[in-house]
Design an enzyme around this catalytic site. Structure first.
Site, mmCIF file in Angstrom:
data_model
loop_
_atom_site.group_PDB
_atom_site.id
_atom_site.type_symbol
_atom_site.label_atom_id
_atom_site.label_comp_id
_atom_site.label_asym_id
_atom_site.label_seq_id
_atom_site.Cartn_x
_atom_site.Cartn_y
_atom_site.Cartn_z
ATOM 1 N N SER A 173 -12.220 105.965 -29.077
ATOM 2 C CA SER A 173 -12.946 104.916 -29.434
ATOM 3 C C SER A 173 -13.714 105.230 -30.753
ATOM 4 O O SER A 173 -13.191 105.648 -31.650
ATOM 5 C CB SER A 173 -13.691 103.962 -28.461
ATOM 6 O OG SER A 173 -14.235 102.701 -29.117
ATOM 7 N N SER A 174 -15.029 105.313 -30.656
ATOM 8 C CA SER A 174 -16.004 105.981 -31.497
ATOM 9 C C SER A 174 -15.633 107.239 -31.982
ATOM 10 O O SER A 174 -15.665 107.550 -33.026
ATOM 11 C CB SER A 174 -17.487 105.707 -31.226
ATOM 12 O OG SER A 174 -18.267 106.161 -32.361
#
Length: 446
Positions: A173-174
């Site tokens: 994700s991030s």
């Protein structure tokens, strides 16, 4: 150095479907998740400044170099670290941390097997999201998180005489977005990256100080391959060297970073690599997965993309790290590799007549864990066409064929075997297939 390291309590290895927290900036995004459970006690901390950290323990390293955004650095060094080891930078999700990434993935146990070092950057800002949006983060040496991570890499390579040609990044994700950013900012540092549920380099760019870009998250930012590629090239103007290879993972039902970002990443990195956007090979290494490779057919193609049908944002599951290592080329080095789950052996025999044949194929699980659901891939010799079969479904009828288990034989225990077969027409070549893969793993034959 006055560190007193100890290995933190580990939660059982499991899929991060419920555990990973990846709703970037929950106050701004509509979707929120629950963070993975923290370890019972934290990683060892100490003043590991110039010397090597203790082995087989997650240790925080301080004073590692320039660090404009106050990141924290955690390091895992296996007991059997290889000479001139590779380094894997494992980047956490929003609201996570380096210790969470350590607890929630199996990179450390793989490091024990293969002898590489794992570096876990950790965000300290309130969102616990990496900066992939600011102008500073999107250019080489511009500041913010990428500079701090580069300092961590420099400290590690200096301290352990690590192989600067084998530095890799992976994230969720991030962390996947930061993987894209790191490969764009520092193409001369990274050999390859693996991004799980991310977005293209530059997609999240903002100029107002916000860390969140709704248009990109919603999958509405589209560009031509050349435009995406120019964003990457613009991060390090004048660079003409080799570019890192990229592996991209995304679920079709991702409701945080929408699925169109998968295709946009493919457009970007195929352009950066200078390869065709038409896959050189497409296969299904696991049920519900579609894997495409660009610019090459092997495990280390310039770009590899895996689409997971019906899977949401939290797609990371145990076993995926091993596939990332295969893409990196790290699963064949280091001390005494153990047999891999899914190892297999296939034997095939043919009974032929004028224009037809029957083939009997036996699949043996030579690994240490059960195979639950399988696809056997092979290529029929030229002129052969499958006309019927048993023990599996066969598609397509010619060329690169995939035999998929039926309901009664989908599980193959360690040491067990199943037999299947097919009938085929031929135009003179009645040979058996020469090579087989089981769920994407090459099988021994004989």
């Amino acid at each position: 150095m006055s560190a007193t390291p100890h290995r933190p309590a580990r939660r059982p290895r499991r899929s991060l479907l419920l555990a990973l927290v990846t709703a970037l900036l929950p106050l701004l995004a509509a979707t929120a998740f629950t963070a993975p459970a923290a370890a019972a006690d934290g990683p060892a901390r100490g003043s590991a400044r110039e010397g090597a950290v203790p082995a087989a323990a997650l240790t925080e390293v301080t004073d590692f170099g320039t660090n404009p955004s106050n990141l924290r650095m955690y390091l895992y060094v296996p007991e059997s670290v290889t000479p001139k080891p590779a380094v894997v930078v494992a980047v956490h999700w929003c609201t996570g941390s380096g210790p969470d990434m350590y607890n929630g993935t199996e990179y450390d146990t793989l490091a024990d097997r293969y002898g590489f070092i794992v570096l876990y950057p950790s965000v300290t800002r309130s969102s616990k999201c990496f900066d992939v949006a600011s102008p500073q983060a999107l250019r080489r040496g511009g500041g913010s998180d990428p500079v701090g991570i580069k300092s961590m890499i420099d400290w590690t390579t200096r301290t352990y005489n690590a192989d600067t040609g084998r530095i890799f990044a992976t994230g969720i994700s991030s962390g996947a977005m930061m993987t894209n950013v790191l490969l764009g900012d520092y193409p001369d540092v990274f050999a390859a990256g693996a991004a799980f549920s991310g977005v293209p380099f530059g997609c999240f760019a903002t100029t107002d100080g916000s860390e969140w870009n709704s248009a990109c998250a919603g999958g509405t930012v589209t560009r031509t391959p050349r435009e995406w590629g120019n964003l990457v090239r613009g991060a390090y103007p004048g660079y003409t060297g080799a570019r890192p290879r990229m592996q991209i993972w995304h679920g079709t039902q991702d409701d945080v970073l929408r699925y169109p970002n998968f295709g946009e990443q493919i457009k970007q990195w195929t352009d950066v690599q200078g390869v065709s956007q038409t896959p050189t090979v497409t296969d299904t290494p696991q049920s519900g997965w579609v894997r495409t490779r660009y610019g090459g057919t092997g495990d280390r193609a310039p770009v590899e993309a895996i689409s997971l049908q019906g899977v949401g944002h939290n797609l990371y599951a145990q076993g995926m790290a091993s596939r990332a290592l295969t893409f990196f080329g790290l699963d064949g080095s280091g001390p005494a590799p153990q047999p891999q789950p899914g190892a297999c052996k296939v034997t095939a025999s043919v009974n032929a007549w004028n224009t037809g044949l029957t083939a009997t194929v036996t699949i043996t699980n030579t690994g240490t864990t059960s195979v639950n659901g399988w696809k056997l891939g092979f290529t029929l010799p030229a002129g052969q066409t499958v006309t019927g079969g048993w023990g599996a479904t066969y598609t397509p009828a010619s060329g690169s064929v995939t035999a998929t288990n039926v309901s009664y034989n989908g599980t193959i225990a360690p040491g067990a075997a199943v037999s299947i077969g097919y009938q085929a027409a031929h135009g003179g070549n009645s040979a058996a297939p020469a090579a087989f893969t089981l769920n994407g793993t090459a099988c021994a034959t004989g």
